[in-house]
Design an enzyme around this catalytic site. Structure first.
Site: not given
Ligand code: IVH
Length: 695
Positions: A180, A438, A322, A420, A84, A34-38, A230, A124, A120, A423, A122, A444
């Protein structure tokens, strides 16, 4: 004019810093300390300050965040950011329904081969469009309504895993990467812990943390939030020769350009592959370092995606499948208290029923008083409840804006449960402990099984054969309420239990009978007094000689015992202050449990009564333990370090800092002969006939 050498140095610094950035934040394999990066970072900052002409949109110095904004400029998306469709069926049937629709719309029949899918996670968090022109990040925008989003470039530049420049020799004129912004759970916890330590507000959950940070008008604040990114697709593309023909290959190529792409993805044939991925991820969901709310299935080939096209605002070629949400909102209707096996009183929120993590939850743990105070949970509050995997549901946080008015009072365990709830024994909160407990350990019902197992264990009363299966049966059938009841068990009763043959029942009866003759130390240990282990039990037995003397002991007498400090002393006092416990002790004695008693160490009359000595160095004729025993036998106390309270320092050969300190404090110093002389004038402390066996 910027000298050529400075320009070259700035370029090379930027490249090097971004290489380390990528190694650290994307590959998770730091390449320099880290120090070198800084140091590199500061060198670049200094150059840019000296030569403002050096300013560049891809300089890593922008990652610390620039000037606050008045608002975000609107950004019209060249290609709309679609959402989607969410498959409503959360079981495997959801994946099959999607596959069936895709096949129908592609006009495939049963004899046609399976469709290839990319599956893949989804993520959040918050959807973001990253626009790269000639390989340089020029703009980052939120999704907004899909047509128009907000320009959050400054904030997104602070996300270290977002490349400021793509690792490409001949980048496309325009390449929009969609993905995301999210917050890892460990980063979220660390950030919140830091906030709380500083008395600042904590984030509600990782998703809000990510979304809120990107919508921050002050980029320097956003820079302090640990965010990640990602990629999961593309937006506008111009001038990308040899662009891949499938979704999965596109993600591979993006990864090669230095864009973070999640490794948790598969390419598979037909619905079976989707179901397998769905189930596999669901099983490992809690082990992922970040939150997901489902998986996404996409038709892999772009030509097929084009054939399928869109239905209003949703593509026909993708679906989100989901998982049950792990966090939901509900209302705390009451706060109850549960007693655990160790006697800890756990506060529990009674909730308006809420479906979370796949089940209906009506109770959630609040852990202990500190947690209640920290989260400030009150009856009537609207709260976020989390249930992840098989973990007990917990109250994550309170939504303060929804607190009823006038405010309900704070919840205090000691106030709500002064005794308690199981008891009726009194409850205490020991210094330095989070739990309210207790004190009716022997009595108890909540602690019965634990207390019995401990009581019967080998180093306590040593009742062979009284293990957990048997204890379960004895307690569950109401045959044993406290350890004293064990001595009332007869052969017929025991032989009638599950998995008890006549022979083993007879053995157990014999073991119970044999255990009646014991030692005071074992008996004290068997009582299961909190913080009183085997060694302390022995010390107490030796010091007090009789159980009645121990029961009657005052705090200062307890503190005089070796290794007994204020916490252990408090535990002992509280245990014997509880009438229920004394009652069990009386019944045990009446049942015939016995031990040889002595008059203990009569410290109050000893030559060294009330004196504190410290030992240091090597004594010529006495080991440390022998010296300690002699001193304690004379009523003295041996302490570990020299202080103003020390009466004598006994110094042997090679005495070091303790001797110097004793000199400095004016503590009287003795050698071995001096110590023995002091002991010699004393009458023998041990009474004749005192048992020499195990204390
Ligand atoms: S594809 C046309 N892939 O889910 C397709 N969306 O309603 C476009 N999300 O808010 C989306 N992971 O940000 C896709 N692996 C993934 C995803 C993803 C999360 C979110 C996206 C959007 C919602 C899609």
């Amino acid at each position: 004019m910027v000298p050529a050498a400075v320009l070259a140095r700035a370029r090379s610094l930027r490249q090097e810093i971004e290489r380390h950035n990528h190694a650290y934040y994307v590959l998770d394999t730091p390449t320099i300390p880290d120090a070198e990066y800084d140091r590199l970072f500061r060198e670049l900052q200094a150059l840019e300050a000296e030569y403002p002409e050096l300013a560049a949109r891809d300089s890593p110095t922008l990652r610390v965040g620039g000037q606050p904004l008045d608002g975000f400029a609107p950004v019209r998306h060249a290609v709309p950011m679609l959402s989607i469709r969410t498959e409503t069926d959360t079981t495997a049937a959801g994946a099959r329904a999607f596959d069936a629709r895709v096949r129908k719309e592609l006009g495939l029949t049963e004899t046609d081969p399976p469709v290839e899918y990319a599956a893949e996670l989804k993520f959040d968090g918050l959807a973001i469009n990253l626009r790269y022109q000639q390989g340089v990040l020029v703009q980052a925008a939120t999704r907004g309504d899909g047509e128009t989003g907000e320009d959050v470039t400054q904030n997104v530049r602070t996300v270290h895993s977002v490349p400021l420049r793509l690792a490409l020799d001949a980048p496309p004129a325009v390449l929009e990467v969609r993905g995301e912004i999210y917050m890892r759970r460990d980063d979220f916890e660390r950030y919140n812990a830091k906030q709380r330590d500083a008395g600042k507000p904590a984030l509600v959950n990782p998703r809000n943390g990510a979304a809120g940070s990107i919508r921050q008008l002050d980029p320097r604040l956003a820079a302090q939030r640990p965010l990640s990114f990602y990629a999961y697709g593309l937006g506008e593309v111009q001038g990308w020769h040899d662009a891949p023909a499938t979704h999965s290959a596109t993600l591979d190529v993006l990864a090669a350009m230095g864009v973070p792409v999640c490794g948790e993805r598969v390419v598979g044939a037909g619905a079976d592959a989707l179901v397998a991925f769905h189930d596999d991820v669901e099983a490992r969901r809690d082990q992922l370092p970040f939150d997901i709310d489902g998986v996404v299935y996409k038709v892999n080939r772009f030509d097929l995606q084009r054939t399928l096209g869109f239905l209003t605002r949703e593509p026909r070629w993708a679906v989100a499948h989901k998982y049950p949400a792990q966090e939901e909102m509900t209302v705390v209707e009451a706060i109850g208290v549960q007693v655990g096996r160790t006697g800890a009183l756990t506060p529990v929120a009674r909730l308006a029923p809420v479906f979370v993590g796949g089940v209906t939850v009506t109770n959630a743990t609040l852990h202990n008083q500190d947690e209640i105070d920290r989260k400030d949970v009150r009856v009537g509050d609207t709260v976020i409840v989390r249930r992840a995997g098989d973990v007990i549901p917990e109250v994550v946080s309170v939504i303060r804006e929804r607190r009823p008015q006038p405010e309900p009072p704070r919840f205090d365990i000691m106030q709500s449960s002064p005794v308690c709830p199981e008891c009726g024994s009194h409850v205490v909160r020991l210094q330095g402990e989070a739990a309210v407990r207790c004190t009716g350990g022997l009595y108890c019902p909540a602690q019965r099984k634990q207390a019995l197992l401990h009581f019967a264990s080998r180093r306590a009363m040593d009742i062979e054969g009284l293990g957990d299966k048997l204890v379960d049966q004895l307690v569950d059938r109401g045959l044993v309420h406290s350890p004293a009841d064990v001595y009332g068990l007869d052969l017929a009763t025991l032989a009638g239990l599950d998995r008890m043959a006549e022979k083993s029942a007879a053995n157990l009866v014999a073991a119970i009978e044999a255990s009646k003759t014991t030692t005071l130390a074992r008996f004290i240990f068997a009582l299961g007094i909190r913080n009183v282990g085997e060694t302390t039990a022995k010390d107490l037995a030796r010091q007090f000689g009789t159980l009645d003397a121990l029961i009657a002991a005052k705090e200062d007498e307890l503190l005089a015992v070796r290794d007994v400090g204020p916490i252990v002393a408090a535990s002992i006092l509280q245990f014997f202050a509880e009438p229920h416990n004394l009652d069990v002790v009386r019944r045990l004695r009446e049942a015939g449990v016995n031990w040889p008693e002595s008059s203990g160490l009569q410290q109050s009359t000893g030559r060294l009564a009330g004196k504190t000595l410290v030992l240091t160095g090597t004594l010529p004729g006495l080991t440390r333990d022998a010296a300690r025993d002699r001193i304690e036998a004379a009523g003295g106390k041996v302490a570990g370090s020299v202080s103003k309270k020390t009466d004598f320092l006994v110094a042997g050969e090679d005495a070091g800092s303790k001797l110097a300190k004793a000199h400095a404090l004016g503590v009287m110093i003795l050698d071995e002969a001096g110590l023995l002389a002091m002991l010699d004038v004393d009458k023998p402390d041990r009474q004749p006939g005192q048992p020499d066996c195990e204390f």
